[in-house]
Design a protein around this motif. Structure first.
Motif, mmCIF file in Angstrom:
data_model
loop_
_atom_site.group_PDB
_atom_site.id
_atom_site.type_symbol
_atom_site.label_atom_id
_atom_site.label_comp_id
_atom_site.label_asym_id
_atom_site.label_seq_id
_atom_site.Cartn_x
_atom_site.Cartn_y
_atom_site.Cartn_z
ATOM 1 N N THR A 10 0.834 -1.204 0.000
ATOM 2 C CA THR A 10 0.000 0.000 0.000
ATOM 3 C C THR A 10 0.870 1.255 0.000
ATOM 4 O OG1 THR A 10 -0.171 0.114 2.428
ATOM 5 C CG2 THR A 10 -1.822 -1.202 1.253
ATOM 6 N N GLY A 11 2.026 1.175 0.672
ATOM 7 C CA GLY A 11 2.946 2.314 0.667
ATOM 8 C C GLY A 11 3.500 2.591 -0.713
ATOM 9 N N MET A 12 3.837 1.536 -1.455
ATOM 10 C CA MET A 12 4.343 1.717 -2.815
ATOM 11 C C MET A 12 3.259 2.305 -3.713
ATOM 12 S SD MET A 12 6.631 -1.755 -3.334
ATOM 13 C CE MET A 12 7.290 -1.225 -4.916
ATOM 14 N N HIS A 13 2.029 1.845 -3.546
ATOM 15 C CA HIS A 13 0.927 2.393 -4.345
ATOM 16 C C HIS A 13 0.714 3.868 -4.038
ATOM 17 C CE1 HIS A 13 -3.393 3.285 -5.115
ATOM 18 N NE2 HIS A 13 -3.129 2.640 -6.233
ATOM 19 N N ALA A 14 0.790 4.226 -2.760
ATOM 20 C CA ALA A 14 0.599 5.624 -2.367
ATOM 21 C C ALA A 14 1.690 6.516 -2.949
ATOM 22 C CB ALA A 14 0.578 5.734 -0.844
ATOM 23 N N GLN A 15 2.937 6.059 -2.901
ATOM 24 C CA GLN A 15 4.033 6.874 -3.424
ATOM 25 C C GLN A 15 3.991 6.953 -4.947
ATOM 26 O OE1 GLN A 15 5.615 8.760 -1.428
ATOM 27 N NE2 GLN A 15 4.616 7.725 0.292
ATOM 28 N N GLU A 226 10.033 22.948 -5.131
ATOM 29 C CA GLU A 226 9.243 22.182 -4.169
ATOM 30 C C GLU A 226 8.797 20.849 -4.764
ATOM 31 O OE1 GLU A 226 5.990 24.537 -2.864
ATOM 32 O OE2 GLU A 226 7.222 25.908 -1.659
ATOM 33 N N GLU A 227 8.404 20.868 -6.019
ATOM 34 C CA GLU A 227 7.930 19.641 -6.654
ATOM 35 C C GLU A 227 9.064 18.636 -6.852
ATOM 36 O OE1 GLU A 227 4.717 19.112 -7.070
ATOM 37 O OE2 GLU A 227 4.358 21.124 -6.286
ATOM 38 N N ILE A 228 10.249 19.127 -7.192
ATOM 39 C CA ILE A 228 11.396 18.226 -7.352
ATOM 40 C C ILE A 228 11.733 17.564 -6.022
ATOM 41 C CG2 ILE A 228 13.876 18.127 -7.816
ATOM 42 C CD1 ILE A 228 12.225 18.291 -10.341
ATOM 43 N N VAL A 229 11.719 18.352 -4.944
ATOM 44 C CA VAL A 229 11.984 17.797 -3.613
ATOM 45 C C VAL A 229 10.927 16.754 -3.256
ATOM 46 C CG1 VAL A 229 12.085 18.324 -1.150
ATOM 47 C CG2 VAL A 229 13.235 19.816 -2.793
ATOM 48 N N ALA A 230 9.650 17.068 -3.542
ATOM 49 C CA ALA A 230 8.576 16.121 -3.255
ATOM 50 C C ALA A 230 8.740 14.834 -4.052
ATOM 51 C CB ALA A 230 7.221 16.765 -3.565
ATOM 52 N N MET A 231 9.223 14.953 -5.292
ATOM 53 C CA MET A 231 9.439 13.758 -6.109
ATOM 54 C C MET A 231 10.578 12.904 -5.549
ATOM 55 S SD MET A 231 10.003 13.428 -10.228
ATOM 56 C CE MET A 231 8.268 13.759 -10.529
ATOM 57 N N ILE A 232 11.631 13.556 -5.080
ATOM 58 C CA ILE A 232 12.745 12.810 -4.486
ATOM 59 C C ILE A 232 12.294 12.072 -3.231
ATOM 60 C CG2 ILE A 232 14.985 13.045 -3.344
ATOM 61 C CD1 ILE A 232 15.570 15.381 -5.248
ATOM 62 N N ALA A 237 10.823 7.032 -0.507
ATOM 63 C CA ALA A 237 9.819 6.286 0.249
ATOM 64 C C ALA A 237 9.398 5.030 -0.513
ATOM 65 C CB ALA A 237 8.604 7.173 0.524
ATOM 66 N N TYR A 238 9.293 5.153 -1.834
ATOM 67 C CA TYR A 238 8.961 3.993 -2.657
ATOM 68 C C TYR A 238 10.041 2.921 -2.522
ATOM 69 C CZ TYR A 238 7.222 1.472 -6.785
ATOM 70 O OH TYR A 238 6.718 0.517 -7.633
ATOM 71 N N GLU A 239 11.296 3.358 -2.569
ATOM 72 C CA GLU A 239 12.409 2.412 -2.420
ATOM 73 C C GLU A 239 12.388 1.753 -1.048
ATOM 74 O OE1 GLU A 239 15.835 4.777 -3.149
ATOM 75 O OE2 GLU A 239 15.593 4.793 -5.332
ATOM 76 N N ALA A 240 12.073 2.546 0.000
ATOM 77 C CA ALA A 240 12.040 1.991 1.357
ATOM 78 C C ALA A 240 10.936 0.950 1.494
ATOM 79 C CB ALA A 240 11.841 3.119 2.370
ATOM 80 N N ASN A 241 9.789 1.217 0.882
ATOM 81 C CA ASN A 241 8.700 0.244 0.947
ATOM 82 C C ASN A 241 9.043 -1.026 0.183
ATOM 83 O OD1 ASN A 241 6.043 1.250 2.312
ATOM 84 N ND2 ASN A 241 6.823 3.039 1.234
ATOM 85 N N SER A 242 9.720 -0.876 -0.950
ATOM 86 C CA SER A 242 10.133 -2.067 -1.693
ATOM 87 C C SER A 242 11.149 -2.878 -0.889
ATOM 88 C CB SER A 242 10.723 -1.672 -3.049
ATOM 89 O OG SER A 242 11.944 -0.970 -2.899
ATOM 90 N N LYS A 243 11.990 -2.167 -0.130
ATOM 91 C CA LYS A 243 12.961 -2.851 0.733
ATOM 92 C C LYS A 243 12.241 -3.623 1.834
ATOM 93 C CE LYS A 243 17.152 -3.812 2.088
ATOM 94 N NZ LYS A 243 18.023 -4.694 1.262
ATOM 95 N N SER A 244 11.132 -3.069 2.339
ATOM 96 C CA SER A 244 10.352 -3.771 3.361
ATOM 97 C C SER A 244 9.799 -5.074 2.798
ATOM 98 C CB SER A 244 9.206 -2.880 3.852
ATOM 99 O OG SER A 244 9.706 -1.730 4.505
ATOM 100 N N ILE A 245 9.346 -5.033 1.553
ATOM 101 C CA ILE A 245 8.827 -6.253 0.926
ATOM 102 C C ILE A 245 9.933 -7.280 0.753
ATOM 103 C CG2 ILE A 245 7.880 -7.183 -1.226
ATOM 104 C CD1 ILE A 245 6.202 -4.691 -1.496
ATOM 105 N N GLN A 246 11.106 -6.829 0.323
ATOM 106 C CA GLN A 246 12.239 -7.751 0.165
ATOM 107 C C GLN A 246 12.629 -8.372 1.504
ATOM 108 O OE1 GLN A 246 15.351 -5.503 -1.712
ATOM 109 N NE2 GLN A 246 14.152 -5.082 -3.553
ATOM 110 N N THR A 247 12.625 -7.549 2.558
ATOM 111 C CA THR A 247 12.991 -8.055 3.883
ATOM 112 C C THR A 247 11.975 -9.080 4.377
ATOM 113 O OG1 THR A 247 14.075 -5.963 4.428
ATOM 114 C CG2 THR A 247 13.471 -7.404 6.269
#
Length: 260
Positions: A10-15, A226-232, A237-247
């Motif tokens: 759900t976190g990956m979908h949100a991001q 602001e938008e570039i920062v929000a995209m980063i 966050a997307y990468e962190a959620n994918s890492k949670s799935i891998q873990t």
């Protein structure tokens, strides 16, 4: 273990949605009268294993409970009607609203609303948007017009040769109780909804309505930095959620291998 997989998903979908919203904002950084969007999110239900304050077998009281979150969900994509920067164009038919309100235009068989004041003339000398939607109430510019002026109160005056006044007309502004409730239909246009409330036509500068000025346009209110920062942030966050799935997957793999 399975809960962590679904929560991270759900976190990956949100991001992903956050990135979609930011990308659209950046794509419209140069769109006249564009209003940026913001994605809003809420946490999902919690699995409650222990309630705070309940009595323990020893007669004590549990100071904090045990609740495990189930993830996140998008709740809305909200338009932010913050004033955009003014751009001087020196085009007499360009208009901008300083403050609250929208120009009303006729699109097909319905009235729609816009903040973009880049008007031009159609074949019958009526003020119209680049898409051919006439400003409402309709304003016709006399053929002999050389100079057009627009006062703060919406009074538009047409001058001919030797500064002769050829005519006057009034630009009205429509306001809503809740601008964020408007429905974006594209082409810089908005449709009123039950959430926005009905449009109220006002004379510019009266009852909270903004004022008008010509030779200027309102630019997009998108702040690129602001938008570039929000995209980063969304990407990380997307990468962190994918890492949670891998873990979680690795831990499940370890559990499945205990039998060997």
């Amino acid at each position: 273990m399975i809960r962590s997989l679904w929560s991270a998903a759900t976190g990956m979908h949100a991001q992903q949605m956050q990135t979609d919203v930011v990308a659209n904002n950046l794509a419209n950084a140069s769109t006249t009268g564009f209003k940026k969007s913001r994605a809003n999110f809420e946490d999902l239900m919690y699995l409650t294993m222990q309630i705070a304050g309940q009595t323990t077998p020893g007669g004590g009281q549990v100071p904090t409970g045990i609740q495990v979150g189930m993830g996140v969900k998008p709740t809305s994509v909200q338009k932010l009607f913050i004033q955009g920067d003014y751009i001087q164009t020196d085009n007499q038919l360009d208009m901008a609203i300083q403050g609250n309100g929208f120009f009303k235009v006729r699109h097909g068989d319905e009235d729609l609303y816009t903040r973009a004041g880049n008007f031009t003339l159609d074949s019958e000398s009526f003020l119209t948007t680049p898409s051919g939607d006439r400003l409402q109430p309709e304003i016709s510019v006399p053929e002999e017009t050389i100079v057009v002026t627009l006062q703060d109160n919406g009074t538009m005056t047409f001058y001919g040769a030797d500064e002769n006044i050829l005519g006057e007309d009034n630009v009205l502004i429509s306001t809503f109780v809740n601008d964020a409730g408007l429905f974006a239909v594209g082409n810089n246009l908005f449709r009123q909804t039950e959430g926005s409330g009905d449009a109220t036509e006002r004379t510019p500068g009266e009852d909270g309505a903004g004022t008008t000025v010509n030779n200027f346009l309102e630019g997009s209110n998108v702040n690129v930095v602001e938008e570039i920062v929000a995209m980063i942030v969304a990407q990380r966050a997307y990468e962190a959620n994918s890492k949670s799935i891998q873990t979680a997957d690795s831990m499940l793999s370890t559990a499945n291998g205990l039998k060997r």
